[in-house]
Design an enzyme around this catalytic site. Sequence first.
Site, PDB file in Angstrom:
ATOM      1  N   LYS A 112      41.254  14.620   1.011  1.00  0.00           N
ATOM      2  CA  LYS A 112      40.510  13.331   0.976  1.00  0.00           C
ATOM      3  C   LYS A 112      40.551  12.419   3.261  1.00  0.00           C
ATOM      4  O   LYS A 112      39.602  13.176   3.091  1.00  0.00           O
ATOM      5  CB  LYS A 112      41.777  12.926   0.265  1.00  0.00           C
ATOM      6  CG  LYS A 112      42.018  12.737  -1.095  1.00  0.00           C
ATOM      7  CD  LYS A 112      43.090  12.295  -1.595  1.00  0.00           C
ATOM      8  CE  LYS A 112      43.543  12.211  -2.845  1.00  0.00           C
ATOM      9  NZ  LYS A 112      42.172  11.638  -3.603  1.00  0.00           N
TER      10      LYS A 112
ATOM     11  N   TYR B  44      51.047  15.282  -9.248  1.00  0.00           N
ATOM     12  CA  TYR B  44      49.766  15.843  -9.933  1.00  0.00           C
ATOM     13  C   TYR B  44      48.989  17.218  -9.074  1.00  0.00           C
ATOM     14  O   TYR B  44      49.003  16.032  -7.097  1.00  0.00           O
ATOM     15  CB  TYR B  44      48.446  15.222 -10.027  1.00  0.00           C
ATOM     16  CG  TYR B  44      46.833  15.413 -11.025  1.00  0.00           C
ATOM     17  CD1 TYR B  44      45.945  15.184  -9.447  1.00  0.00           C
ATOM     18  CD2 TYR B  44      46.491  16.090 -11.727  1.00  0.00           C
ATOM     19  CE1 TYR B  44      44.667  15.699  -9.065  1.00  0.00           C
ATOM     20  CE2 TYR B  44      44.744  16.543 -12.003  1.00  0.00           C
ATOM     21  CZ  TYR B  44      44.557  16.079 -10.986  1.00  0.00           C
ATOM     22  OH  TYR B  44      42.623  16.721 -11.035  1.00  0.00           O
TER      23      TYR B  44
ATOM     24  N   ASP C 149      52.476  18.598  -0.609  1.00  0.00           N
ATOM     25  CA  ASP C 149      50.951  18.213  -1.363  1.00  0.00           C
ATOM     26  C   ASP C 149      50.588  17.575  -0.274  1.00  0.00           C
ATOM     27  O   ASP C 149      50.840  16.080  -1.132  1.00  0.00           O
ATOM     28  CB  ASP C 149      50.766  18.149  -2.995  1.00  0.00           C
ATOM     29  CG  ASP C 149      49.375  17.794  -3.009  1.00  0.00           C
ATOM     30  OD1 ASP C 149      49.181  18.010  -4.306  1.00  0.00           O
ATOM     31  OD2 ASP C 149      48.645  17.474  -2.187  1.00  0.00           O
TER      32      ASP C 149
HETATM   33  P1  KE4 Z   1      41.012  17.107  -5.547  1.00  0.00           P
HETATM   34  O1  KE4 Z   1      40.572  18.242  -6.213  1.00  0.00           O
HETATM   35  O2  KE4 Z   1      40.209  16.088  -6.667  1.00  0.00           O
HETATM   36  O3  KE4 Z   1      40.373  16.715  -3.870  1.00  0.00           O
HETATM   37  O4  KE4 Z   1      42.206  17.158  -5.265  1.00  0.00           O
HETATM   38  C1  KE4 Z   1      43.232  16.813  -6.136  1.00  0.00           C
HETATM   39  C2  KE4 Z   1      44.526  16.632  -5.529  1.00  0.00           C
HETATM   40  C3  KE4 Z   1      45.811  17.279  -5.668  1.00  0.00           C
HETATM   41  N1  KE4 Z   1      46.648  16.726  -4.521  1.00  0.00           N
HETATM   42  C4  KE4 Z   1      47.119  15.325  -5.009  1.00  0.00           C
HETATM   43  C5  KE4 Z   1      48.181  14.415  -4.451  1.00  0.00           C
HETATM   44  C6  KE4 Z   1      46.020  14.611  -5.362  1.00  0.00           C
HETATM   45  O5  KE4 Z   1      45.943  13.044  -5.719  1.00  0.00           O
HETATM   46  C7  KE4 Z   1      44.771  15.143  -6.165  1.00  0.00           C
HETATM   47  C8  KE4 Z   1      43.798  14.015  -6.050  1.00  0.00           C
HETATM   48  N2  KE4 Z   1      44.024  13.044  -6.015  1.00  0.00           N
HETATM   49  C9  KE4 Z   1      43.287  12.250  -7.401  1.00  0.00           C
HETATM   50  C10 KE4 Z   1      43.446  10.924  -7.696  1.00  0.00           C
HETATM   51  N3  KE4 Z   1      44.891  10.561  -8.575  1.00  0.00           N
HETATM   52  C11 KE4 Z   1      41.115  12.550  -7.295  1.00  0.00           C
HETATM   53  C12 KE4 Z   1      40.846  11.178  -8.474  1.00  0.00           C
HETATM   54  C13 KE4 Z   1      40.129  12.023  -9.248  1.00  0.00           C
HETATM   55  O6  KE4 Z   1      40.553  13.006 -10.021  1.00  0.00           O
HETATM   56  O7  KE4 Z   1      39.240  11.347  -9.853  1.00  0.00           O
END
Ligand code: KE4
Length: 425
Positions: free
Chosen positions: A265, A142, A237
């Site tokens: 993060k 993801y 990523d």
């Molecule tokens: P954000 O747009 O949520 O800050 O980041 C997206 C993203 C991009 N790449 C990786 C490897 C990620 O894990 C994420 C976001 N992770 C999720 C957890 N599975 C955030 C939690 C959520 O979506 O509420």
Amino acid sequence: MSQSQLLFAEAQKHLVGGVNSPVRAFKSVGGQPLFISRAEGAYIYDADGKKYIDYVGSYGPMILGHVHPKVLKDIETALVNGFCFGASTEGEIILAKLVKEAFPSISMLRFVNSGTEAVMSAIRLARAYTKREKIVKFSGCYHGHSDFLLAEAGSGLMTYGLPASAGVPEKTVKDTLIAPYNNIAALKEIFEAFPEEIAGVIIEPVVGNMGVVLPEGDYLKELRALTHTYGTLLIFDEVMTGFRIGFGGVQNHYGILPDITCLGKVIGGGMPVGAYGAKKEIMELVAPLGPVYQAGTLSGNPIAMAAGIATLELLKNPELYVQLNTRTQTLATGIRTIATKYNIPMHVAVHGSMITPFFTGNKVFDYTTAKTADTERYAKFFNGILAQGIFPPPSQFEAWFVSAAHTDQDIYQTLEVFDEVCKNL
Ligand code: KE4
């Protein structure tokens, strides 16, 4: 009704599903989502004041634990000087230098406000740099919710992406090709089919979004060699893995340097920050230097920069990682012992302070094997430990996060609860 239940009922009148991100709705584990009133160190407190040992950690940012005193102090100092200016500040330079110190593959970067933004911009940059349009992603990985990455593998051999969400037009994902993780032969086939069309391969080098899944053998090395051969940019990523095993990322740990790195993060310390970076030759294509447009009102926000700087400065302590990673391994060993004791099929994967207990007897090395996990059993396990004050992610397919604030006693107490719950699972 509990306060969380009352708040959830009210929230559902105003916020879609009562949440601002789907995983928080507890859909895959059932029951009512928690509303948090405050947090400190390794603990969160729900709206009824109930205390939990926290293994969500906001899905990664809270590696130091909640409300670390130094981070709090630096945020407070920044606040009195202004919240946001729409102009540059020294903090952006300081945080950029800390990121570059941790990631030698980055010589220039751009801050954005989320991981999604970082990845979306990185893909645009890769397409501009290579003048190609196709991208490859991997099943189960993801990368945020930009349209062209909300794609899942179609049936049959051809790997064209199909929309993984309503509202994503088929034509938007027609250039998104999907390969299985940990399978270099499948990726070779894609390159042989499109030898001069692939702009970038984007991967979670250690996956967090299937739950934790590690690269096997020389997979990352072969991935790097293959992308070099075909003139394709390799995009790591590391939004989740950045700073999770050491002061750097998977690329430092495995010695494989990507062309572009995406972060998020941890680098915001709990405030909204994302970033993408690469060597100068690539990044200089981004506006205002080059033709790749990307912008953001709150990018480089001084409060977020202060939180990120304080966090990364505290992470420059190797002893912190030795202790943090050791505690995570202790938790993993304890879980495996308990699963064996009660004959519960379990695959526990660990990367630094990320951990996932998969309720399956299979070794999990890709999305297909991850999906053999018994999600109903995980839901029962989740609700059992939640009732006893342990808060892990409300989904089998997420990484759990241990923080530097978790003590040996917290790990011991967690395992005691696991034993109690697994006895009747
Ligand atoms: P954000 O747009 O949520 O800050 O980041 C997206 C993203 C991009 N790449 C990786 C490897 C990620 O894990 C994420 C976001 N992770 C999720 C957890 N599975 C955030 C939690 C959520 O979506 O509420």
